[in-house]
Design a protein around this motif. Structure first.
Motif, PDB file in Angstrom:
ATOM      1  N   ASN A  74       0.820  -1.219   0.000  1.00 51.50           N
ATOM      2  CA  ASN A  74       0.000   0.000   0.000  1.00 51.50           C
ATOM      3  C   ASN A  74       0.852   1.266   0.000  1.00 51.50           C
ATOM      4  OD1 ASN A  74      -2.595  -1.181  -0.024  1.00 51.50           O
ATOM      5  ND2 ASN A  74      -2.359  -1.715   2.139  1.00 51.50           N
ATOM      6  N   ALA A  75       2.027   1.186   0.556  1.00 50.35           N
ATOM      7  CA  ALA A  75       2.893   2.362   0.587  1.00 50.35           C
ATOM      8  C   ALA A  75       3.370   2.735  -0.817  1.00 50.35           C
ATOM      9  CB  ALA A  75       4.090   2.099   1.496  1.00 50.35           C
ATOM     10  N   LYS A  76       3.534   1.720  -1.654  1.00 48.36           N
ATOM     11  CA  LYS A  76       4.006   1.962  -3.013  1.00 48.36           C
ATOM     12  C   LYS A  76       2.876   1.926  -4.035  1.00 48.36           C
ATOM     13  CE  LYS A  76       8.638   0.079  -2.207  1.00 48.36           C
ATOM     14  NZ  LYS A  76       9.646  -0.930  -2.641  1.00 48.36           N
ATOM     15  N   ASN A  77       1.653   1.675  -3.570  1.00 48.83           N
ATOM     16  CA  ASN A  77       0.501   1.580  -4.478  1.00 48.83           C
ATOM     17  C   ASN A  77       0.738   0.551  -5.569  1.00 48.83           C
ATOM     18  OD1 ASN A  77      -0.826   3.544  -3.025  1.00 48.83           O
ATOM     19  ND2 ASN A  77      -0.184   5.210  -4.364  1.00 48.83           N
ATOM     20  N   THR A  78       1.160  -0.617  -5.158  1.00 44.88           N
ATOM     21  CA  THR A  78       1.388  -1.683  -6.125  1.00 44.88           C
ATOM     22  C   THR A  78       0.801  -3.000  -5.618  1.00 44.88           C
ATOM     23  OG1 THR A  78       3.539  -2.250  -5.176  1.00 44.88           O
ATOM     24  CG2 THR A  78       3.527  -0.663  -6.997  1.00 44.88           C
ATOM     25  N   VAL A  79       0.489  -3.861  -6.574  1.00 43.72           N
ATOM     26  CA  VAL A  79       0.126  -5.236  -6.264  1.00 43.72           C
ATOM     27  C   VAL A  79       0.948  -6.113  -7.205  1.00 43.72           C
ATOM     28  CG1 VAL A  79      -1.870  -5.172  -7.807  1.00 43.72           C
ATOM     29  CG2 VAL A  79      -1.737  -6.906  -5.997  1.00 43.72           C
ATOM     30  N   SER A  80       1.528  -7.155  -6.676  1.00 46.82           N
ATOM     31  CA  SER A  80       2.429  -7.997  -7.450  1.00 46.82           C
ATOM     32  C   SER A  80       1.915  -9.428  -7.521  1.00 46.82           C
ATOM     33  CB  SER A  80       3.826  -7.994  -6.816  1.00 46.82           C
ATOM     34  OG  SER A  80       4.369  -6.694  -6.817  1.00 46.82           O
ATOM     35  N   LEU A  81       2.418 -10.130  -8.509  1.00 47.02           N
ATOM     36  CA  LEU A  81       2.101 -11.543  -8.658  1.00 47.02           C
ATOM     37  C   LEU A  81       3.404 -12.282  -8.921  1.00 47.02           C
ATOM     38  CD1 LEU A  81      -0.313 -13.547  -8.766  1.00 47.02           C
ATOM     39  CD2 LEU A  81      -0.141 -13.388 -11.257  1.00 47.02           C
ATOM     40  N   GLN A  82       3.855 -13.042  -7.936  1.00 45.50           N
ATOM     41  CA  GLN A  82       5.042 -13.868  -8.096  1.00 45.50           C
ATOM     42  C   GLN A  82       4.609 -15.202  -8.684  1.00 45.50           C
ATOM     43  OE1 GLN A  82       8.366 -13.239  -7.500  1.00 45.50           O
ATOM     44  NE2 GLN A  82       8.739 -15.266  -8.369  1.00 45.50           N
ATOM     45  N   MET A  83       5.212 -15.552  -9.817  1.00 44.89           N
ATOM     46  CA  MET A  83       4.824 -16.772 -10.525  1.00 44.89           C
ATOM     47  C   MET A  83       6.015 -17.707 -10.601  1.00 44.89           C
ATOM     48  SD  MET A  83       2.513 -15.118 -13.576  1.00 44.89           S
ATOM     49  CE  MET A  83       3.921 -14.477 -14.454  1.00 44.89           C
ATOM     50  N   ASN A  84       5.878 -18.881 -10.040  1.00 42.45           N
ATOM     51  CA  ASN A  84       6.940 -19.870 -10.039  1.00 42.45           C
ATOM     52  C   ASN A  84       6.513 -21.125 -10.800  1.00 42.45           C
ATOM     53  OD1 ASN A  84       8.483 -18.188  -8.306  1.00 42.45           O
ATOM     54  ND2 ASN A  84       7.470 -19.056  -6.502  1.00 42.45           N
ATOM     55  N   SER A  85       7.487 -21.943 -11.129  1.00 43.37           N
ATOM     56  CA  SER A  85       7.225 -23.213 -11.828  1.00 43.37           C
ATOM     57  C   SER A  85       6.323 -22.996 -13.033  1.00 43.37           C
ATOM     58  CB  SER A  85       6.590 -24.219 -10.861  1.00 43.37           C
ATOM     59  OG  SER A  85       7.417 -24.438  -9.751  1.00 43.37           O
ATOM     60  N   LEU A  86       6.670 -22.024 -13.847  1.00 43.42           N
ATOM     61  CA  LEU A  86       5.820 -21.666 -14.984  1.00 43.42           C
ATOM     62  C   LEU A  86       5.775 -22.778 -16.014  1.00 43.42           C
ATOM     63  CD1 LEU A  86       6.800 -17.933 -15.242  1.00 43.42           C
ATOM     64  CD2 LEU A  86       4.479 -18.803 -14.918  1.00 43.42           C
ATOM     65  N   LYS A  87       4.623 -22.899 -16.659  1.00 41.29           N
ATOM     66  CA  LYS A  87       4.374 -23.926 -17.655  1.00 41.29           C
ATOM     67  C   LYS A  87       3.981 -23.250 -18.962  1.00 41.29           C
ATOM     68  CE  LYS A  87       2.262 -26.640 -13.927  1.00 41.29           C
ATOM     69  NZ  LYS A  87       1.002 -27.313 -13.487  1.00 41.29           N
ATOM     70  N   PRO A  88       4.148 -23.927 -20.088  1.00 44.11           N
ATOM     71  CA  PRO A  88       3.727 -23.320 -21.360  1.00 44.11           C
ATOM     72  C   PRO A  88       2.255 -22.886 -21.348  1.00 44.11           C
ATOM     73  CG  PRO A  88       5.119 -25.204 -21.786  1.00 44.11           C
ATOM     74  CD  PRO A  88       4.871 -25.186 -20.298  1.00 44.11           C
ATOM     75  N   GLU A  89       1.413 -23.596 -20.629  1.00 41.46           N
ATOM     76  CA  GLU A  89      -0.007 -23.232 -20.569  1.00 41.46           C
ATOM     77  C   GLU A  89      -0.262 -21.973 -19.746  1.00 41.46           C
ATOM     78  OE1 GLU A  89       1.345 -26.212 -19.870  1.00 41.46           O
ATOM     79  OE2 GLU A  89       0.316 -27.195 -18.177  1.00 41.46           O
ATOM     80  N   ASP A  90       0.763 -21.436 -19.112  1.00 44.82           N
ATOM     81  CA  ASP A  90       0.636 -20.146 -18.426  1.00 44.82           C
ATOM     82  C   ASP A  90       0.812 -18.971 -19.378  1.00 44.82           C
ATOM     83  OD1 ASP A  90       2.402 -21.590 -15.659  1.00 44.82           O
ATOM     84  OD2 ASP A  90       0.246 -21.188 -15.776  1.00 44.82           O
ATOM     85  N   THR A  91       1.157 -19.258 -20.616  1.00 43.08           N
ATOM     86  CA  THR A  91       1.308 -18.201 -21.603  1.00 43.08           C
ATOM     87  C   THR A  91      -0.009 -17.454 -21.793  1.00 43.08           C
ATOM     88  OG1 THR A  91       3.073 -19.335 -22.799  1.00 43.08           O
ATOM     89  CG2 THR A  91       1.791 -17.711 -24.028  1.00 43.08           C
ATOM     90  N   ALA A  92       0.032 -16.142 -21.601  1.00 42.79           N
ATOM     91  CA  ALA A  92      -1.189 -15.339 -21.663  1.00 42.79           C
ATOM     92  C   ALA A  92      -0.847 -13.868 -21.461  1.00 42.79           C
ATOM     93  CB  ALA A  92      -2.183 -15.775 -20.584  1.00 42.79           C
ATOM     94  N   ILE A  93      -1.828 -13.030 -21.674  1.00 43.18           N
ATOM     95  CA  ILE A  93      -1.727 -11.635 -21.243  1.00 43.18           C
ATOM     96  C   ILE A  93      -2.286 -11.574 -19.828  1.00 43.18           C
ATOM     97  CG2 ILE A  93      -2.427  -9.259 -21.656  1.00 43.18           C
ATOM     98  CD1 ILE A  93      -2.777 -10.009 -24.603  1.00 43.18           C
ATOM     99  N   TYR A  94      -1.538 -10.977 -18.933  1.00 42.54           N
ATOM    100  CA  TYR A  94      -1.916 -10.904 -17.527  1.00 42.54           C
ATOM    101  C   TYR A  94      -2.397  -9.493 -17.188  1.00 42.54           C
ATOM    102  CZ  TYR A  94      -0.084 -15.533 -16.640  1.00 42.54           C
ATOM    103  OH  TYR A  94       0.113 -16.898 -16.635  1.00 42.54           O
ATOM    104  N   TYR A  95      -3.538  -9.431 -16.514  1.00 39.63           N
ATOM    105  CA  TYR A  95      -4.173  -8.161 -16.173  1.00 39.63           C
ATOM    106  C   TYR A  95      -4.338  -8.038 -14.658  1.00 39.63           C
ATOM    107  CZ  TYR A  95      -5.730  -8.302 -21.059  1.00 39.63           C
ATOM    108  OH  TYR A  95      -5.775  -8.372 -22.429  1.00 39.63           O
ATOM    109  N   CYS A  96      -4.156  -6.830 -14.162  1.00 42.77           N
ATOM    110  CA  CYS A  96      -4.555  -6.567 -12.794  1.00 42.77           C
ATOM    111  C   CYS A  96      -5.854  -5.759 -12.818  1.00 42.77           C
ATOM    112  CB  CYS A  96      -3.477  -5.832 -12.009  1.00 42.77           C
ATOM    113  SG  CYS A  96      -3.118  -4.161 -12.556  1.00 42.77           S
ATOM    114  N   ALA A  97      -6.591  -5.856 -11.729  1.00 38.71           N
ATOM    115  CA  ALA A  97      -7.879  -5.182 -11.641  1.00 38.71           C
ATOM    116  C   ALA A  97      -8.142  -4.773 -10.200  1.00 38.71           C
ATOM    117  CB  ALA A  97      -8.997  -6.099 -12.144  1.00 38.71           C
TER     118      ALA A  97
END
Length: 128
Positions: A74-97
């Protein structure tokens, strides 16, 4: 005017990791919930993770549970998504909302309708 800007998308090999970030500005920043979604070619938008500010609960879709972690600064006004063990099926456009009026529903399918503001997305490509 509320703006959400994603960053961090890249091309990685299967098994790799990426950290996406979403910076939000404008408005009151008192969002009830912040969430991540993705859109893969030929598929509908998929909810991934949701963070509720009030009760600090975080929820995940079964498809990414134990691999992805959402976090809010909240101090930096950010939200993050740490993604590990990525797979080819994770290929996509990623959106925050962001949601102005609703906490994260325990029903994952309701997240999309509850969001009021969306970023333009960042592309993640996972090669085999």
């Amino acid at each position: 005017e509320v703006q959400l800007v994603e960053s961090g998308g890249d091309e990685v090999h299967s098994g790799g990791s990426l950290r996406l970030s979403c910076a939000f500005s404008g408005g009151s920043h008192n969002f009830y919930a912040l969430a991540w979604f993705r859109l893969a070619p030929g598929k509908s938008r998929e909810p991934l993770s949701c963070d509720s500010m009030a009760n600090r609960s975080t929820l995940y879709a079964d498809s990414v549970k134990d691999r992805f972690t959402i976090s809010r600064d909240n101090a930096k006004n950010t939200v993050s998504l740490q993604m590990n063990s990525l797979k080819p099926e994770d290929t996509a456009i990623y959106y925050c909302a962001a949601a102005e009026y609703y906490y994260c529903s325990t029903s994952v399918s309701e997240w999309e309708d509850d969001m009021d503001h969306w970023g333009k997305g960042t592309l993640v490509t996972v090669s085999s």
